[in-house]
Design an enzyme around this catalytic site. Structure first.
Site, PDB file in Angstrom:
ATOM      1  CG  ASN A 105      16.526   2.874  16.544  1.00 40.83           C
ATOM      2  OD1 ASN A 105      17.696   2.733  16.896  1.00 40.83           O
ATOM      3  ND2 ASN A 105      16.158   3.790  15.650  1.00 40.83           N
ATOM      4  CD  GLU A 106      13.541  -4.438  14.995  1.00 38.72           C
ATOM      5  OE1 GLU A 106      12.436  -4.003  15.372  1.00 38.72           O
ATOM      6  OE2 GLU A 106      13.678  -5.059  13.924  1.00 38.72           O
ATOM      7  CB  SER A 107      11.731  -4.568  21.571  1.00 42.22           C
ATOM      8  OG  SER A 107      10.512  -4.458  20.907  1.00 42.22           O
TER       9      SER A 107
ATOM     10  CB  SER B  20      16.627   0.619  20.457  1.00 33.73           C
ATOM     11  OG  SER B  20      16.709  -0.368  19.457  1.00 33.73           O
TER      12      SER B  20
ATOM     13  CB  THR C 114      11.514  -6.461  11.949  1.00 24.86           C
ATOM     14  OG1 THR C 114      11.180  -5.758  13.146  1.00 24.86           O
ATOM     15  CG2 THR C 114      11.865  -5.476  10.850  1.00 24.86           C
TER      16      THR C 114
END
Ligand code: F6R
Length: 279
Positions: free
Chosen positions: A166-168, A170, A185
């Site tokens: 869950n990246e920035s 999300s 990532t």
């Protein structure tokens, strides 16, 4: 754990840390203490004749934890027969026997060395055709729900604050889904894939919502490179920009840190700001 201080201007107590944090001298002792908590949960569930539902992570951070769980199994007879595990994520596309697959990682680090039943180990499937992923993800969540949710979720943290993948950006109610990986990532993973050009651009990840629904969450972070994002997650405001900061709103989450990862926390970096001042 939570340290507080008096705000000089207002005289009110001010908390710097909005998540419980425990700091160990090194990642080995920290991993041992997490393994002990997991072992006692597994045993409590055994005594209640219930399954123990674990949410598991991959990456470098949990390797010491898995080594200690394997030791507890081999030397102290800890059984994993009642454990059902759900991994957070898997690259997409990814074959399970590929060197970089999280299926293979889990087999090598944990599953092959303990008595967990293979049918109780769930890792998102990186081989699905794209048009089957949505249904697969909702089935993954339904399986977790049918078992009453995750009892204990293990997390690492990305340099950008991601949990799972869950990246920035999300959302807190995000579901299990196919996501695009952040450049940061991919760069972090590129060494494993011999270059950025071979590093997957997408992954399947458990959503933030299911992580937040876990009854207990332990996030582990080691090393100086994690110190800035740990401070942001623990002390700054809750923001989708740093998904780990959502854990401030979880009532049973703990960050387990080594000294280097904790080094930017106010109580360690500038301890005079958190000392109680008696006027
Ligand atoms: C892995 C995962 C990721 C990692 C994070 C930290 O399953 O979900 O969020 O936990 O990228 O990775 P390491 O531990 O390698 O620093």
């Amino acid at each position: 754990m939570l340290k507080s201080s008096i705000d000089k201007a207002t005289g009110f107590e001010k908390r710097f840390e909005n998540i419980g944090t425990v700091v160990y001298a090194d990642s080995t002792s920290a991993s041992k203490s997490i393994a002990e908590e997991i072992a006692s949960l597994i045993k409590v569930k055994q005594s209640q004749r219930q399954p123990c539902i674990l949410g598991l992570a991959t990456g470098s951070s949990p390797k010491g934890l898995y080594a200690e769980l394997v030791r507890l199994h081999k030397e102290e007879g800890l059984s994993f027969k009642n454990v059902i595990s759900f991994n957070l994520d898997e690259y997409y596309p990814m074959e399970p026997d590929s060197v970089n697959s999280y299926v293979r990682f889990m087999q090598e680090q944990l599953f092959n060395h303990v008595d967990i039943l293979p049918e109780n180990c769930f890792v998102p499937d990186g081989t699905l055709p794209k048009d089957k992923i949505r249904e697969y993800c909702s089935d993954y969540e339904a399986k977790i729900e049918a078992l009453g949710g995750i009892d204990l979720q293990i997390l690492g943290i990305g340099g950008n604050g991601h949990i799972g993948f869950n990246e920035s950006g999300s959302l807190q109610n995000s579901k299990t889904r196919l996501v695009a990986l952040d450049h940061i990532t991919r760069v972090a993973a590129s060494g494993d894939f011999s270059g950025l050009e071979n590093t997957p651009r997408t992954a399947i990840t458990l959503g933030v919502k299911k992580i937040m629904e876990a009854k207990r969450v332990i996030l582990m972070a080691w090393g100086e490179s994690k110190s800035n994002i740990i401070k942001a997650s623990v002390e700054d405001t809750v923001t989708s920009h740093v998904p780990a900061s959502y854990l401030q709103e979880h009532d049973n989450a703990t960050f387990v840190l080594d000294q280097a990862a904790a080094s930017k926390l106010t109580r360690i970096n500038t301890p005079w700001l958190v000392e109680k001042i008696v006027w």
